[in-house]
Design a protein around this motif. Structure first.
Motif, PDB file in Angstrom:
ATOM      1  N   THR A  33     -19.040  39.139  23.375  1.00 29.68           N
ATOM      2  CA  THR A  33     -20.021  38.074  23.549  1.00 29.68           C
ATOM      3  C   THR A  33     -19.638  37.302  24.808  1.00 29.68           C
ATOM      4  O   THR A  33     -18.541  36.766  24.906  1.00 29.68           O
ATOM      5  CB  THR A  33     -20.059  37.131  22.333  1.00 29.68           C
ATOM      6  N   ILE A  34     -20.550  37.276  25.767  1.00 29.84           N
ATOM      7  CA  ILE A  34     -20.284  36.719  27.089  1.00 29.84           C
ATOM      8  C   ILE A  34     -21.275  35.596  27.373  1.00 29.84           C
ATOM      9  O   ILE A  34     -22.484  35.764  27.204  1.00 29.84           O
ATOM     10  CB  ILE A  34     -20.447  37.793  28.183  1.00 29.84           C
ATOM     11  N   ALA A  35     -20.771  34.449  27.809  1.00 22.75           N
ATOM     12  CA  ALA A  35     -21.624  33.355  28.277  1.00 22.75           C
ATOM     13  C   ALA A  35     -21.541  33.284  29.794  1.00 22.75           C
ATOM     14  O   ALA A  35     -20.455  33.358  30.363  1.00 22.75           O
ATOM     15  CB  ALA A  35     -21.191  32.031  27.667  1.00 22.75           C
ATOM     16  N   ASP A 164     -31.663  34.522  27.616  1.00 22.47           N
ATOM     17  CA  ASP A 164     -31.784  33.649  28.780  1.00 22.47           C
ATOM     18  C   ASP A 164     -32.200  32.254  28.327  1.00 22.47           C
ATOM     19  O   ASP A 164     -33.368  32.005  28.028  1.00 22.47           O
ATOM     20  CB  ASP A 164     -32.807  34.224  29.764  1.00 22.47           C
ATOM     21  N   GLU A 165     -31.242  31.335  28.251  1.00 29.59           N
ATOM     22  CA  GLU A 165     -31.475  29.960  27.802  1.00 29.59           C
ATOM     23  C   GLU A 165     -32.316  29.945  26.518  1.00 29.59           C
ATOM     24  O   GLU A 165     -33.365  29.287  26.440  1.00 29.59           O
ATOM     25  CB  GLU A 165     -32.195  29.162  28.897  1.00 29.59           C
ATOM     26  N   PRO A 166     -31.896  30.650  25.471  1.00 30.79           N
ATOM     27  CA  PRO A 166     -32.753  30.808  24.293  1.00 30.79           C
ATOM     28  C   PRO A 166     -33.028  29.529  23.524  1.00 30.79           C
ATOM     29  O   PRO A 166     -33.984  29.476  22.747  1.00 30.79           O
ATOM     30  CB  PRO A 166     -31.964  31.805  23.431  1.00 30.79           C
ATOM     31  N   ILE A 196     -27.146  33.567  28.873  1.00 27.05           N
ATOM     32  CA  ILE A 196     -27.278  32.640  29.994  1.00 27.05           C
ATOM     33  C   ILE A 196     -27.510  31.254  29.410  1.00 27.05           C
ATOM     34  O   ILE A 196     -28.417  31.055  28.593  1.00 27.05           O
ATOM     35  CB  ILE A 196     -28.477  33.019  30.893  1.00 27.05           C
ATOM     36  N   THR A 197     -26.696  30.271  29.810  1.00 24.87           N
ATOM     37  CA  THR A 197     -26.845  28.947  29.215  1.00 24.87           C
ATOM     38  C   THR A 197     -26.348  27.855  30.148  1.00 24.87           C
ATOM     39  O   THR A 197     -25.447  28.077  30.964  1.00 24.87           O
ATOM     40  CB  THR A 197     -26.105  28.868  27.867  1.00 24.87           C
ATOM     41  N   ALA A 203     -21.834  27.891  25.159  1.00 26.29           N
ATOM     42  CA  ALA A 203     -20.961  28.844  25.857  1.00 26.29           C
ATOM     43  C   ALA A 203     -19.625  28.999  25.146  1.00 26.29           C
ATOM     44  O   ALA A 203     -19.048  30.095  25.101  1.00 26.29           O
ATOM     45  CB  ALA A 203     -20.749  28.391  27.302  1.00 26.29           C
ATOM     46  N   LEU A 204     -19.131  27.915  24.564  1.00 21.17           N
ATOM     47  CA  LEU A 204     -17.846  27.951  23.871  1.00 21.17           C
ATOM     48  C   LEU A 204     -17.856  28.873  22.653  1.00 21.17           C
ATOM     49  O   LEU A 204     -16.807  29.289  22.175  1.00 21.17           O
ATOM     50  CB  LEU A 204     -17.443  26.536  23.434  1.00 21.17           C
TER      51      LEU A 204
END
Length: 229
Positions: A33-35, A164-166, A196-197, A203-204
């Motif tokens: 899981t990647i931010a 993408d910025e969900p 994407i955020t 993101a954490l």
């Protein structure tokens, strides 16, 4: 799952060319899981579009789930997305004239699934919308629309989810609830997630954080183990 090598992306005319991505490299293992964070206009969405095969890079190589995207034509790229990639956008992108059930069934029907509506019903039930199957997007709240979008993204059981910025169009409480659901489904299915955020708290929740700076990615600390349990 994802390998980007020396990705270049230039947009605009030769006279007004903008270099969005500059020799970008990225390797993501299956199940990660990647931010990806960064200021507006830094190219985050463009990078996601390249990974999805919706934007062809100016240079470099894109490989996703053992598929080299460069040689594929548009029809092959559409089949690749249908079979391997789920995408969730900030703006939901539901079809206004279709019910929730029909919106989720569409990619399954395109994949030739005879059980499209059965699977669509199961996915909507999994996101808590089992009683809203016949409602149109205009009859649903923003949170419910994003749940439909999540159900649609997961319907074909993709190995990769691109988000993408969900939660960008949702109020904080609704956004938190929908993101809880998204992360729970990702964990349950073992799906690779690229998120994407602009939200540091969101993101954490990912196992790895990256920041896009001047068209290149910078690794952050692996924080997933610190934020679960």
């Amino acid at each position: 799952m994802i390998r980007l090598e020396a990705i270049e992306l230039s947009l605009g005319s030769q006279e007004r060319k903008v270099n969005v991505l500059r020799g970008l490299d990225l390797a993501v293992a299956a199940g990660e899981t990647i931010a990806v964070e960064g200021p507006s206009g830094s190219g985050k969405t463009s990078m996601l579009m390249v990974i999805a095969g919706l934007e062809r890079p100016t240079g470099g190589r894109v490989r996703v789930d053992d598929v080299e995207l460069g040689p594929l034509n548009e029809d092959a790229l559409a089949r690749f997305r249908r079979d391997r990639v789920g995408i969730v956008f900030q703006g939901f992108h539901l079809i206004a004239t279709m019910t929730a059930l029909e919106n989720v069934a569409v990619p399954l029907e395109l994949a030739g699934r005879a059980d499209a509506f059965v699977r669509a019903r199961e996915e909507l039930t999994a996101v808590g919308l089992g009683r809203r199957l016949s409602h149109y997007p205009g009859e649903l709240s923003g949170g419910e629309q994003q749940r439909v979008a999540l159900a649609r993204a997961f319907a074909c059981e993709p190995r990769l989810l691109l988000a993408d910025e969900p939660s960008g169009n949702l109020d904080p409480d609704t956004g938190h609830a929908v993101m809880d659901l998204m992360f729970a489904e990702v964990a349950r299915r073992g799906t690779t997630l690229l998120l994407i955020t602009h939200d540091p708290a969101l993101a954490l929740r990912c196992g790895r954080r990256l920041r896009l700076v001047e068209g290149r990615l910078i690794d952050g600390p692996a924080l997933g183990s610190m934020t679960h349990g």
